[in-house]
Design an enzyme around this catalytic site. Structure first.
Site, PDB file in Angstrom:
ATOM      1  N   ASP A   1      43.999  47.133  41.916  1.00 49.53           N
ATOM      2  CA  ASP A   1      43.698  47.750  43.205  1.00 49.53           C
ATOM      3  C   ASP A   1      44.832  48.687  43.624  1.00 49.53           C
ATOM      4  OD1 ASP A   1      45.561  45.828  43.888  1.00 49.53           O
ATOM      5  OD2 ASP A   1      44.392  44.966  45.545  1.00 49.53           O
ATOM      6  N   SER A   2      45.883  48.779  42.783  1.00 48.68           N
ATOM      7  CA  SER A   2      46.881  49.840  42.944  1.00 48.68           C
ATOM      8  C   SER A   2      46.204  51.203  42.928  1.00 48.68           C
ATOM      9  CB  SER A   2      47.936  49.758  41.836  1.00 48.68           C
ATOM     10  OG  SER A   2      47.320  49.671  40.566  1.00 48.68           O
TER      11      SER A   2
ATOM     12  N   ASP B   1      40.916  43.762  39.409  1.00 52.66           N
ATOM     13  CA  ASP B   1      41.410  43.148  40.642  1.00 52.66           C
ATOM     14  C   ASP B   1      40.277  42.889  41.610  1.00 52.66           C
ATOM     15  OD1 ASP B   1      44.082  42.458  41.044  1.00 52.66           O
ATOM     16  OD2 ASP B   1      44.709  44.547  41.218  1.00 52.66           O
TER      17      ASP B   1
ATOM     18  N   LYS C   1      41.293  39.212  38.717  1.00 53.29           N
ATOM     19  CA  LYS C   1      42.616  38.800  39.211  1.00 53.29           C
ATOM     20  C   LYS C   1      42.561  38.714  40.719  1.00 53.29           C
ATOM     21  CE  LYS C   1      46.359  41.738  39.085  1.00 53.29           C
ATOM     22  NZ  LYS C   1      46.727  41.902  40.497  1.00 53.29           N
TER      23      LYS C   1
ATOM     24  N   GLU D   1      44.952  37.607  44.379  1.00 57.13           N
ATOM     25  CA  GLU D   1      46.270  37.328  44.933  1.00 57.13           C
ATOM     26  C   GLU D   1      46.275  36.030  45.738  1.00 57.13           C
ATOM     27  OE1 GLU D   1      47.870  40.701  47.086  1.00 57.13           O
ATOM     28  OE2 GLU D   1      47.458  42.067  45.415  1.00 57.13           O
TER      29      GLU D   1
ATOM     30  N   GLU E   1      54.775  38.749  40.368  1.00 51.20           N
ATOM     31  CA  GLU E   1      55.291  40.065  40.787  1.00 51.20           C
ATOM     32  C   GLU E   1      56.548  39.886  41.630  1.00 51.20           C
ATOM     33  OE1 GLU E   1      52.425  42.785  42.443  1.00 51.20           O
ATOM     34  OE2 GLU E   1      53.976  44.217  43.036  1.00 51.20           O
TER      35      GLU E   1
END
Ligand code: KIV
Length: 276
Positions: free
Chosen positions: A55-56, A94, A123, A125, A190
């Site tokens: 999602d960057s 993501d 993925k 968070e 991270e």
């Protein structure tokens, strides 16, 4: 435009089993982000194991200041673009902000990423064990993302190293184990101190992937734009410009291949890219 036939499918597909085996054998996993078919092809040719449709993309493709505005539709679109030329690579997508706020939303959105986008793994968070268990229970491979969680940037108030004091480090180790027990197949760390990432990597049976987490993780990931030195503003400490910091010919494909080799040989990251 080249008319050369494309053959990035000669290597066996990378699966969760391949990744476990790589950890057991001590072979480092090379992961990199991509958001479109052209770069997916270059990554596959360079020998990348996992392509992350991160999602960057909200920052490096869409130009936002954070990843928060990214929608599931955006992720599905870019995952589909990458999947068109991903070759042997495992495709990780993501789950964007608020798309996994409970198991029902998570299952619906992971289904879209896999069925419409072609993702092999999702993925997410945070230590969201209930959600991980729901996804894993339906046969969906999951990568947990601990340490710095960019989707929480407004709560965190800045991009900072996480787990520096002993209490926070212990909580992160606990979270990593709980995620593994819930069914996570991989944990991404991270901006985590080297020793904390090393301990987590040694404790877990599933592979860890680091970004700003030192050399002891089972694999490494970078945002493609950071590797190519085209990140707007200051480059993060954990990144390296593999394009302009070399005099070798070969342009972008060679820069990506240098990253893969440096990861596999344990030369990237080193102390300059890591946090104590
Ligand atoms: O979105 C992304 O690209 C990521 C990396 C920073 C690991 O999550």
């Amino acid at each position: 435009m080249s008319t050369t036939p494309i053959d990035n499918n000669s290597r066996a597909p990378v699966t969760v089993r391949t990744l476990r085996h790589m950890k057991e054998e001590g072979e480092k996993i090379a992961m990199l982000t991509a958001y479109d078919a052209s770069f997916a092809h270059v990554l596959a040719e360079a020998g990348v194991d996992i392509v992350l449709v991160g999602d960057s993309l909200g920052m490096v493709v869409q130009g936002h200041d954070t990843t928060v505005p990214v929608r599931v539709d955006d992720m599905v679109y870019h995952t589909r673009c990458v999947a068109a030329r991903a070759g042997h690579m495992l495709i990780m997508a993501d789950m964007p902000f608020m798309s996994f706020r409970d198991p029902v939303h998570a299952l619906d959105n992971a289904t879209r990423l896999m069925q419409e986008g072609g993702a092999h793994m999702v993925k997410l968070e945070g230590a969201v064990t209930e959600v991980v268990a729901a996804l894993a229970g339906q046969g969906i491979p999951v990568c947990g993302h601990l340490g710095l969680q960019p989707q929480s940037i407004h709560k965190l108030g800045g991009y900072r190293v996480q787990g520096r004091d002993s209490e926070a480090a212990a909580a992160m180790r606990e979270d990593a184990l709980r995620m593994q027990d819930a069914g996570a197949d991989m944990i991404l760390l991270e901006c985590v101190p080297v020793d904390v990432a090393r301990e987590i990597s040694e404790e877990l049976a599933v592979p860890t992937i680091g970004i700003g987490a030192g050399p002891h993780c089972d694999g490494q990931v970078l945002v493609l734009q950071d590797l190519l030195g085209i990140t707007p503003g200051r480059r993060p400490r954990f990144a390296q410009d593999f394009l302009s910091e070399s005099t070798e010919p070969g342009g972008i494909p060679a820069a990506i291949a240098r990253y893969v080799t440096a990861v596999k040989e344990g030369r990237f990251p080193d102390a300059r890219h890591s946090f104590e």
